[in-house]
Enzyme design. Sequence first.
Site, PDB file in Angstrom:
ATOM      1  N   ILE A 310       0.837  -1.196   0.000  1.00  0.00           N
ATOM      2  CA  ILE A 310       0.000   0.000   0.000  1.00  0.00           C
ATOM      3  C   ILE A 310       0.873   1.248   0.000  1.00  0.00           C
ATOM      4  O   ILE A 310       1.694   1.424   0.896  1.00  0.00           O
ATOM      5  CB  ILE A 310      -0.907   0.029   1.248  1.00  0.00           C
ATOM      6  CG1 ILE A 310      -1.764  -1.223   1.295  1.00  0.00           C
ATOM      7  CG2 ILE A 310      -1.774   1.280   1.230  1.00  0.00           C
ATOM      8  CD1 ILE A 310      -2.676  -1.385   0.121  1.00  0.00           C
ATOM      9  N   GLU A 312       1.154   4.277   1.349  1.00  0.00           N
ATOM     10  CA  GLU A 312       0.415   4.893   2.451  1.00  0.00           C
ATOM     11  C   GLU A 312       0.048   6.348   2.191  1.00  0.00           C
ATOM     12  O   GLU A 312      -1.007   6.829   2.612  1.00  0.00           O
ATOM     13  CB  GLU A 312       1.233   4.807   3.756  1.00  0.00           C
ATOM     14  CG  GLU A 312       1.286   3.412   4.377  1.00  0.00           C
ATOM     15  CD  GLU A 312       2.430   2.574   3.801  1.00  0.00           C
ATOM     16  OE1 GLU A 312       3.016   3.011   2.796  1.00  0.00           O
ATOM     17  OE2 GLU A 312       2.725   1.512   4.357  1.00  0.00           O
ATOM     18  N   ASP A 354     -26.564  24.559 -21.653  1.00  0.00           N
ATOM     19  CA  ASP A 354     -27.729  25.302 -22.101  1.00  0.00           C
ATOM     20  C   ASP A 354     -27.257  26.499 -22.916  1.00  0.00           C
ATOM     21  O   ASP A 354     -26.067  26.781 -22.999  1.00  0.00           O
ATOM     22  CB  ASP A 354     -28.626  25.720 -20.933  1.00  0.00           C
ATOM     23  CG  ASP A 354     -27.921  26.648 -19.948  1.00  0.00           C
ATOM     24  OD1 ASP A 354     -26.723  26.934 -20.146  1.00  0.00           O
ATOM     25  OD2 ASP A 354     -28.560  27.082 -18.980  1.00  0.00           O
ATOM     26  N   ASN A 774       8.333   4.725   2.432  1.00  0.00           N
ATOM     27  CA  ASN A 774       7.001   5.035   1.906  1.00  0.00           C
ATOM     28  C   ASN A 774       6.468   6.379   2.379  1.00  0.00           C
ATOM     29  O   ASN A 774       5.588   6.958   1.730  1.00  0.00           O
ATOM     30  CB  ASN A 774       6.010   3.942   2.296  1.00  0.00           C
ATOM     31  CG  ASN A 774       6.255   2.652   1.553  1.00  0.00           C
ATOM     32  OD1 ASN A 774       7.162   2.560   0.731  1.00  0.00           O
ATOM     33  ND2 ASN A 774       5.452   1.632   1.855  1.00  0.00           N
TER      34      ASN A 774
END
Length: 948
Positions: A310, A312, A354, A774
């Site tokens: 992961i 982090e 629009d 990390n």
Amino acid sequence: MEPRTTPSPAAPEGTAAAAAPSPRAEAAATPWHAKPTNVVLAALETSPDGLTDAEARRRLAQNGPNELASKPPKTLGAMVREQLGDPMVLILVVAAVLSALLREWAEAGIIFAIVVVNAVIGIVQERKAQSSLEALRSLSAPTARVVRGGAEEILPARDLVLGDVVLLDDGSMVPADLRLLDSASLRAQEASLTGESVPSEKDADAAVAPGAPLGDRSTMAFATSIVTGGRGRGVVTATGMGTEVGQIAGLLEGDEELDTPLKRKLASFGKLLTIVGVAAALAVVAIGLAYGRPFVPLLLLAVSLAISVIPESLPATATIVMALGVQRMARHEALVRRLPAVETLGGATVICTDKTGTLTENRMSVVRVALGPDLDRDTAQEPAAALAAHPALFGDLAFVAALCNDASFAEGEEAPGAAGNGGAEGERGPTEGGRPPAAADGTAAPDTVIGDPTEGALLVMARDIGVDPAALRASYPRLAERPFDSDRKRMATVHERDGQVVATVKGALDGLLPRCAFVMDDDGARPITDDDRAHALEVVARLSDEALRVLAFATRALPAVPGDEEDIERELVLVGLVGMMDPPRPDVRAAVDTCRTAGVRTVMITGDHAATARAIGEELDIYRPGDLVITGEELEEMDDAALDDAVRRASVFARVSPYHKLRIVRALKHDGEVTAMTGDGVNDAPALKAADIGVAMGITGTDVAKDAADMVLLDDRFTTIVYAVREGRRVHRNIQKVVQFLVADNLAEIVVLLAAVALNWNAPLTAVMILWVNLATATLPALALGVEPASRHIMEHPPLRAGTLLEGRQARRVVFQGLFVAAFALLAFVVGREQGGDAVGRTMAFGVLAFSQVLRAVNQRSDTDPVWDREGGRNPQLAWAVAASTALMLVVLLVPPVREAFGGAAMNAWQWATVLGLAFLSLVQTEAAKAIGRWRARRGQGTAGLQG
């Protein structure tokens, strides 16, 4: 039981809001607009003198205020659950809990801190956006003139109840749905409900069929519409959610909140990482047990592996990158209400917009003038050219146009310019409360007109040639008048000019021409001929083909002030014709072209007529030969399959209803398009909610539209959307850079650990080392990459349609980078272990992973450009991030107590050189891959996606 104020949104007008009282039961099947006024008053148990105060208070207490229902604000708990529901965050929570169970408190604390920071950032940003939106909100009709007990009084609009009698006059906003009791030349701008580009004429005594469309219910005045002329009196038949506005708002409740592309990509990426993490952890445990290693150390290693899977800092970094994008967009007048919307707009492939007020200037303007001599040539000129050619005749035309006119400039209005938006046309409703918008100092904004926008354009035409309408009216007061009506298609006023009584007349040419006996040219009035009439009709036909609204002007000398029944609209002198339109904004065409270059298709969806919409579409380059123009009537006959095919070729949809807009947006999404919808009227809200991203207008947008939108344009400018697309692409590209940067190193960590287990080595990295790489050496550079300047070519590439965060080309690059770094780290571990044991080997592998990641942050700025040649601009934040990350890493490697806490050892000079050399090779590998990509692109083998 008294009438209910909140019927089912699906109930037709007139049947749901009043089911209980017995007087109404016999007429329940007949809608209000088709009932006689006496039946309406009896059914509502009221009278022309209105309700008593006591009865009104009782009904208000029983049925509630006259306001639209709103969802309760999202609670803090709901926000927390939303933030923690992300798959990657859940993995981190599981890893933190497992670390805590294994008494690895440092790892558990750091992971929990990351989760908390990510959640706090998301919640704070959502709260700030909600607060900003609340500052924009305003009551749609703050007050109302009401008759109660026979006396007129002004009340808050929210206090209205069924049976109240409301008075309407020029410029007022209708506070609830009303069945008109009487009317005098009453006209109402219902653009926010019907999309009609001209005010609707109202007639309390008209016979209207029960099944008449909303725009044809002339006996009704609907909530949020603006009175642009005349006066009237009506009884309240529906309030709050029972009004037509409320029924449209009710449509929104049927659409669930939709995931944005970014949410879908992050969810998919999180699932993939979950599978990889579980498989890798199980493999580590299985291989370790096969080698006879103890279970607890294997479990710790599995936790380390789960952590390495992961990235982090990715959830927090992605949130921060989007939040910074939101702040930049806010400085450019775009308020993002939901954080992922900024990235979603960057991936838009279709913008449904629009017409009135978004593509056009939301005002009527005279763009063509045909005076007597011009009719001989079947031509009409621009006003400036007509003034230069025939100044005296133009003065006569301005005289008639300014006097035969019920509009006026807002108090204090002096500056020359175009007509304002106090009664503007199209999908957008006029200024709130029927009052002109205020300038910064509280005075009326420039160019604001009170009254019919068509008449306002005539005042501006007169003022632009030096005629002061107010002074002219003071000099030539109105002595008599014949108000406009739909049967005559004319309006006439009587004035005294230089001792002579004169009539001034304006109207449609087909109603005015038969009554003209003369035509004015440079030498004065002369008898009109059949050729003159044919030329005039030809000019009108040509102007109509250009989608212009044409009015004719005439005058006549009278012997005296006429009586009420005297016909003054005969033997007229035709003075000239004018053609008017709501002009396109001058910067819109360039914005549309930019979107086309970027692969974003612009589709106009409007309630206006097909000819008008097509003409505007052609002028703005939205409509091109071969495109389809589809009307609401044609769309109604299409099934879903036919519509799915039609939306691929249609660039203009005209005369559509709110339900049609929903079908169009859903068909585009079914075709795989990422759809953005711009709008401001109530009728836009369901499509705003259904689109991948809804963009509402902040100045004149309705509250319902703002509540349904993901983003609000504070300046109502289409060019702001183009900036938002650019900023969204920048955010999307930067998030991709962050993902590539983080995942490559995480992949390297996985390969290093799996290889070590497979070879029955001791762990080459500790859990703390993995967390440090990390977080400490990855987070700051990742944040800096998140603010990377956009490539100047970013709007020259098609939108990314990938279903994941990384395209195939980018995913391959990440895999190669991860494998190279893993190989270098394993080589460093082997060298270090041979020279000084596992501790030195771990330290060298740790150093290679960290320093290679820092160096890759520099060349991660672009997937194609070399590190020394970045055309997008400088990024000083990245330089500071690289320096800070390097300093933190040096602290860990050089300070003995810290180094020992990480399980490392001191390195000698040769080992340092090895670490730095291997880390530098990762930079060389990435630059070599870029060079190969550029060579292939030049040979036409890999141009796709070269976006910098």
